[in-house]
Design an enzyme around this catalytic site. Sequence first.
Site, PDB file in Angstrom:
ATOM      1  N   GLU A  33       0.823  -1.214   0.000  1.00  0.00           N
ATOM      2  CA  GLU A  33       0.000   0.000   0.000  1.00  0.00           C
ATOM      3  C   GLU A  33       0.857   1.264   0.000  1.00  0.00           C
ATOM      4  OE1 GLU A  33      -2.966  -0.254  -0.802  1.00  0.00           O
ATOM      5  OE2 GLU A  33      -3.084  -2.413  -0.480  1.00  0.00           O
ATOM      6  N   HIS A  78       1.687   2.133  -3.556  1.00  0.00           N
ATOM      7  CA  HIS A  78       0.622   2.924  -4.193  1.00  0.00           C
ATOM      8  C   HIS A  78       0.727   4.384  -3.743  1.00  0.00           C
ATOM      9  CE1 HIS A  78      -1.663  -0.125  -6.218  1.00  0.00           C
ATOM     10  NE2 HIS A  78      -1.968  -0.797  -5.117  1.00  0.00           N
ATOM     11  N   GLU A 135      -0.678  -1.359 -10.376  1.00  0.00           N
ATOM     12  CA  GLU A 135      -0.102  -2.201  -9.317  1.00  0.00           C
ATOM     13  C   GLU A 135       1.421  -2.328  -9.426  1.00  0.00           C
ATOM     14  OE1 GLU A 135      -1.721  -3.358  -6.761  1.00  0.00           O
ATOM     15  OE2 GLU A 135      -3.758  -2.859  -7.414  1.00  0.00           O
ATOM     16  N   HIS A 186     -13.622  -6.932  -5.118  1.00  0.00           N
ATOM     17  CA  HIS A 186     -12.772  -6.312  -6.140  1.00  0.00           C
ATOM     18  C   HIS A 186     -13.543  -6.087  -7.442  1.00  0.00           C
ATOM     19  CE1 HIS A 186      -9.193  -7.191  -3.710  1.00  0.00           C
ATOM     20  NE2 HIS A 186      -8.520  -6.438  -4.539  1.00  0.00           N
ATOM     21  N   ILE A 187     -14.295  -7.107  -7.874  1.00  0.00           N
ATOM     22  CA  ILE A 187     -14.928  -6.988  -9.202  1.00  0.00           C
ATOM     23  C   ILE A 187     -16.390  -6.561  -9.149  1.00  0.00           C
ATOM     24  CG2 ILE A 187     -13.319  -8.706 -10.121  1.00  0.00           C
ATOM     25  CD1 ILE A 187     -15.705 -10.656 -10.370  1.00  0.00           C
ATOM     26  N   PHE A 188     -16.990  -6.592  -7.959  1.00  0.00           N
ATOM     27  CA  PHE A 188     -18.399  -6.195  -7.875  1.00  0.00           C
ATOM     28  C   PHE A 188     -18.634  -4.925  -7.055  1.00  0.00           C
ATOM     29  CE2 PHE A 188     -18.810 -10.877  -8.648  1.00  0.00           C
ATOM     30  CZ  PHE A 188     -19.311 -10.770  -9.929  1.00  0.00           C
ATOM     31  N   GLY A 238     -15.547  -2.758  -6.451  1.00  0.00           N
ATOM     32  CA  GLY A 238     -14.295  -2.012  -6.549  1.00  0.00           C
ATOM     33  C   GLY A 238     -14.029  -1.638  -7.989  1.00  0.00           C
ATOM     34  N   GLY A 239     -12.805  -1.378  -8.316  1.00  0.00           N
ATOM     35  CA  GLY A 239     -12.487  -0.931  -9.675  1.00  0.00           C
ATOM     36  C   GLY A 239     -11.956  -2.021 -10.575  1.00  0.00           C
TER      37      GLY A 239
END
Length: 769
Positions: A556, A559, A585, A687-689, A691-692
């Site tokens: 993190e 990022h 990433e 993540h997929i539902f 998030g981005g």
Amino acid sequence: RSNYLSPSVHSCSSSSTARTMSSVAEDTKVADPATNPLLQPDDLPKFSAVEPSQLTPAMQLILEKLESDFAAMESKLAESKDTATFDEVLPELEKMQHPLGFAWGIASHLNGVKNSDELRIAYEQNQPNIVKTSMKFSQSKPVYDALMAVQKKWESEESKDDDFVMLQKKRAVANSLRSMTLQGVGLEEGSPEQIRFNEIKLRSAELANAFSNNVLDATKLFGLTVSDSKSLEGAPDSALAMWAQAHQQHLIKEASDEDEKKKLGEAEVDAKAGPWRITLDGPSYVAAMQHVPDRDIRKQVYIGYLTRASEFTAEQLESKETEKKEGAPGKDNVPIINEMLKLRKEVSGLLGFNNYAEQSLASKMAPDVQSVADLSNLILEKALPAAEKELAAATALAREAGGDEYSESNLEKLMPWDAAFWVERLKENMFDLKEEELKPYFALDPVLDGMFGLVDRIFGVEVREANGKAEVWHPDVKFFEIYDKESGEHMASFFLDPYSRPADKRGGAWMADCRGKSSALGIDVPVAYLTCNGSPPVGEKPSLMSFREVETLFHEFGHGLQHMLTRATIGDVAGINGVEWDAVELPSQFMENWCYDKPTVDGFAKHYETGEPLPEEMFKKLNDQKTFGAGMMACRQLLFGMMDLELHSNYDPDGDETIFDVQRRMAAIYPYALPVEEDRFLCGFSHIFAGGYSAGYYSYKWAEVMSADAFGAFEDVGLDNEEGVREVGRKFRETVLSLGGGVSPSEVFEQFRGRGPSPEALLRHNGLA
């Protein structure tokens, strides 16, 4: 990625109910910029003064002004669309949107780290208006035409000697045009297609928020109390202490009498005697899967985790609701996922794509689904045989040491709740090193010192603790400032929220921007939120981290560094803004590599009681086990990535096959036992539902090719070559961490490495070459 709509990537709520405004005077007060901290965008958020009741008045005021200002801007651009300049479009939009980005950004952040019923209600009330406003901007023909005119003018005077500012402007315009196209600017104004497109966008935002809330609530709902110490025999002391403390906290929460609560709070927790309470927040769940010897307990915890926010938990969650809005998504994420996939397919069709995966990849580095499949298959070819060997070795150990219940006659394959336990035992046997032996050397504060020492050494920046200089949302939150070593310039600041808080904080770990660098807004010092869910302090002991939690913190921070050390000053491409999603990433995964670098580890691995450094022998064992389980881990990530793409490309949400049929079909490629009947993993796949990462989870592997190859540049000069490491580090800072979205990721990588990325380093680092 517009700041005010970005999800708090990459979860419980209190029992309070929505507070209503009692008078016009109160309404006026909360809409007053002098008293409402959400209306003070020129400074860091004043978290101590933020109340959910302030959100709606703030939004009404902000959106009313924004609508008026934008209408005037559109009229002006419509009159001068062929002669519009860059400065008349994107910088003006940035200034106009900033108050909204600031206020909604705070609401989104607190929704993830300080969730409550009151905040949820306010957030859900305002989200549709935020989405509608976003669509007005994205579908504005005057803005689009003006940006096209700017781009054409630049093309007619093409120059190969653009300076960095000009490169940023060109990327910002190109990205904006592409984004507007994908947000429906090409749909005819007022047409049925545009109306339907916007309906889908509104509903999709509502569904994603509900999905996330359901996961958070279901995670909080589960708790398994264990009273028999034999069931936890051999579990690490730190895990026992964590579970014993969780049991005490549960009793305090359930107690109705304040005196009883106080008495329970003052009672000493006996980690050895129990009772213990295992929950589904990250540190507790992982410890249970790896260390609880009782198969029945592991199974209960595993099934509890894998059935979160599904039909198995929906009824219990719905019984806790005080009121249900008509048409609102329920507490079961299965119908939410089904509706999402149908809407995504429909919206991609409206934009002229064959499927949603095509639409997603239109704004990413990967040219098409086949390119992602090719990379995945390249890695799978190496990872699958390794995973099969790893699982066979863990199975053999279980059969040898686990007793009759693991015999071939009783168990054909290790069940999903067995694998992590026996893989951990295998690792301990092979390397004579237990996670518990490492934890005392990974106290949070020294780990931070070591991580900051690393970026001082390789990037030439100094991180200073600055607690008290900014307001925080929880006493555990820390605040830091970053300075350039050479010039002394204050470059950036960041908040760190390090620990798991199941009561009101979503699971996972993420970085989000608090303030982005922007010449238009006059912001020279970007500020980041770094959020983790690490092991909290227990009793008198500080936070003692698992090695994976150390890696997550480094991840993190990577990022954060890209956001904070940017040299880009055009807001739309500063920091991680404008960086293609499958490249974002790179710096995060790059930072994880340093957790195995001797000077770096020496900088933080000190025993929390004695101050003794991590013994040489233990460091060697830590390094030796680096590639242990790499085959299974790679297969796990590949499965998630390819399952995501399959659901968003070939899968027909209106057909006979269910989402769980897809999961089982994709899982059949891998050596593990197939998902059990109750498996509802997808119901928690935020993540997929939520998030981005929809049709983008593959990004982790795509970017890992670049991150491993980037670390290879340091290996090439020799990790013990301080001068060489410093030189390469400065180059990494000046390219990957500085250029932001102002230069395409492939070009950024070539500037750093002198060539395009190669998967060789990734395979080598994972022991799969």
